[in-house]
Scaffold this motif. Sequence first.
Motif, PDB file in Angstrom:
ATOM      1  N   TYR A 219      25.692  47.293 104.697  1.00 14.43           N
ATOM      2  CA  TYR A 219      24.503  47.329 104.326  1.00 14.43           C
ATOM      3  C   TYR A 219      24.865  45.829 103.356  1.00 14.43           C
ATOM      4  N   GLY A 220      24.188  44.388 103.448  1.00 11.48           N
ATOM      5  CA  GLY A 220      25.036  43.791 102.987  1.00 11.48           C
ATOM      6  C   GLY A 220      26.264  42.739 103.077  1.00 11.48           C
ATOM      7  N   ASP A 221      26.459  43.134 103.786  1.00  9.07           N
ATOM      8  CA  ASP A 221      28.034  42.336 103.870  1.00  9.07           C
ATOM      9  C   ASP A 221      27.749  41.644 104.576  1.00  9.07           C
ATOM     10  N   SER A 222      26.512  41.168 105.371  1.00 11.70           N
ATOM     11  CA  SER A 222      26.496  39.358 105.904  1.00 11.70           C
ATOM     12  C   SER A 222      26.891  38.502 104.778  1.00 11.70           C
ATOM     13  N   SER A 223      27.431  38.014 105.298  1.00 11.99           N
ATOM     14  CA  SER A 223      27.553  36.351 104.893  1.00 11.99           C
ATOM     15  C   SER A 223      26.725  34.885 104.751  1.00 11.99           C
ATOM     16  N   ASN A 224      25.899  35.549 106.038  1.00 13.93           N
ATOM     17  CA  ASN A 224      24.796  34.213 106.190  1.00 13.93           C
ATOM     18  C   ASN A 224      23.898  34.549 104.585  1.00 13.93           C
ATOM     19  N   VAL A 225      23.586  32.697 104.330  1.00 13.05           N
ATOM     20  CA  VAL A 225      21.962  33.179 103.588  1.00 13.05           C
ATOM     21  C   VAL A 225      20.700  33.155 103.740  1.00 13.05           C
ATOM     22  N   MET A 226      20.361  33.649 104.557  1.00 13.92           N
ATOM     23  CA  MET A 226      18.889  34.097 105.356  1.00 13.92           C
ATOM     24  C   MET A 226      18.993  35.781 105.147  1.00 13.92           C
ATOM     25  N   ASP A 227      20.177  36.088 105.209  1.00 16.76           N
ATOM     26  CA  ASP A 227      20.171  37.339 105.632  1.00 16.76           C
ATOM     27  C   ASP A 227      20.319  38.628 103.974  1.00 16.76           C
ATOM     28  N   ARG A 228      21.708  36.780 103.468  1.00 16.86           N
ATOM     29  CA  ARG A 228      21.570  37.886 101.825  1.00 16.86           C
ATOM     30  C   ARG A 228      20.239  37.504 101.073  1.00 16.86           C
ATOM     31  N   TRP A 229      19.774  36.639 100.981  1.00 22.57           N
ATOM     32  CA  TRP A 229      17.668  36.154 100.753  1.00 22.57           C
ATOM     33  C   TRP A 229      16.923  37.674 101.475  1.00 22.57           C
ATOM     34  N   ILE A 230      16.986  37.622 102.173  1.00 20.48           N
ATOM     35  CA  ILE A 230      15.956  38.443 102.636  1.00 20.48           C
ATOM     36  C   ILE A 230      15.974  40.343 102.040  1.00 20.48           C
ATOM     37  N   ILE A 231      18.132  40.708 102.645  1.00 17.19           N
ATOM     38  CA  ILE A 231      17.891  42.024 101.811  1.00 17.19           C
ATOM     39  C   ILE A 231      17.584  41.954 100.303  1.00 17.19           C
ATOM     40  N   SER A 232      18.528  40.864  99.662  1.00 17.66           N
ATOM     41  CA  SER A 232      17.845  41.199  97.762  1.00 17.66           C
ATOM     42  C   SER A 232      16.736  40.864  97.607  1.00 17.66           C
ATOM     43  N   PHE A 233      15.593  40.379  98.126  1.00 15.40           N
ATOM     44  CA  PHE A 233      14.434  40.219  97.887  1.00 15.40           C
ATOM     45  C   PHE A 233      13.963  41.698  98.129  1.00 15.40           C
ATOM     46  N   THR A 234      14.044  42.297  99.434  1.00 19.15           N
ATOM     47  CA  THR A 234      13.945  44.000  99.555  1.00 19.15           C
ATOM     48  C   THR A 234      14.224  44.366  98.021  1.00 19.15           C
ATOM     49  N   GLN A 235      15.198  44.834  97.631  1.00 15.63           N
ATOM     50  CA  GLN A 235      15.816  45.194  96.676  1.00 15.63           C
ATOM     51  C   GLN A 235      15.058  45.444  95.399  1.00 15.63           C
ATOM     52  N   SER A 236      14.734  44.186  95.462  1.00 12.19           N
ATOM     53  CA  SER A 236      13.838  43.349  94.192  1.00 12.19           C
ATOM     54  C   SER A 236      12.285  43.730  94.626  1.00 12.19           C
ATOM     55  N   LEU A 237      12.169  44.405  95.623  1.00  7.83           N
ATOM     56  CA  LEU A 237      10.723  44.922  95.663  1.00  7.83           C
ATOM     57  C   LEU A 237      10.861  45.873  94.951  1.00  7.83           C
ATOM     58  N   LEU A 238      11.589  46.809  95.392  1.00  6.54           N
ATOM     59  CA  LEU A 238      11.864  48.256  95.921  1.00  6.54           C
ATOM     60  C   LEU A 238      11.917  48.506  93.923  1.00  6.54           C
ATOM     61  N   LEU A 239      12.556  47.686  93.554  1.00  7.51           N
ATOM     62  CA  LEU A 239      12.824  47.282  92.248  1.00  7.51           C
ATOM     63  C   LEU A 239      11.252  47.681  91.229  1.00  7.51           C
ATOM     64  N   PHE A 240      10.454  46.936  91.613  1.00  8.98           N
ATOM     65  CA  PHE A 240       9.088  46.172  91.383  1.00  8.98           C
ATOM     66  C   PHE A 240       8.582  47.727  91.690  1.00  8.98           C
ATOM     67  N   VAL A 241       8.446  47.887  92.826  1.00  8.48           N
ATOM     68  CA  VAL A 241       8.037  49.009  93.564  1.00  8.48           C
ATOM     69  C   VAL A 241       7.764  50.217  92.386  1.00  8.48           C
ATOM     70  N   LYS A 242       8.731  50.499  92.009  1.00 12.66           N
ATOM     71  CA  LYS A 242      10.042  52.027  90.911  1.00 12.66           C
ATOM     72  C   LYS A 242       8.799  51.434  89.801  1.00 12.66           C
TER      73      LYS A 242
END
Length: 267
Positions: free
Chosen positions: A111-134
Amino acid sequence: TALFNKAPFKNLIVNGLVLASDGQKMSKSKKNYPDPMVVVNKYGADAVRLYLINSPVVKAETLKFKEEGVKDVLKDLFLPWFNAYRFLVQNIDSYNSGRNENFCWDSKSSYGDSSNVMDRWIISFTQSLLLFVKKEMEAYRLYTVLPRLMKFIDNLTNWYVRTNRKRLKGEGVEDNDCKMAITTLFSVLYTMVRVFAPFTPFLTEQMYQILKNLVKHEPNMKALDSVHYVMIPQPRQDLIDENIERAVSRMQAVIELGRVLRDRKTM
């Protein structure tokens, strides 16, 4: 209140009235509303549920029930979400063909090992969404969740999957890059299935039954039978990168403006 000098409840939830589309009360004699079971059988219970969650009813206001609203949830939300899931499963099957070792997702190592910018972006956006929903669920604000889910589905299907199609299919990229893209998409969808299980219990259950077989489990621990037995994942702050989220958001704004200009010039 008189006995203990405090309110007899922790949270008081008041629902508004669901009216017919013409603003009148639903009446059996007038038959001024669609049969609920027909709507459920046509669009699914999850679509009806999300339509109501995203309506004024949860703010104790009235809703003029329109069947088109339920249809829009199916068209704008469920179909793109399911298509992204189906695209993932197809590409995992394609990736596995001709290999000795099949794809397996391990939350600890992948989880989150990728150096690809778009990979890191969608993972970051998902985690931000998790925070928001909580945060929103703790405050019982149901109506703020669906707009964020719609934004997430748009980001996932129209931005992440579209810009990474070749990587996900393994076309003209290194084997490791293909696996990283598949791992990222799996991470995001597997997280979302667990987060939105309370809101869309049937759709998420169907996805979960396939995805759970691709997850590496701890020794002596079997896959849980249902998504509704699984705890909602905790947000991981270490995977949130606000700079990347901001940069991609600006890129999206520029592209959207370009589209508007293109439409105006009819190009």
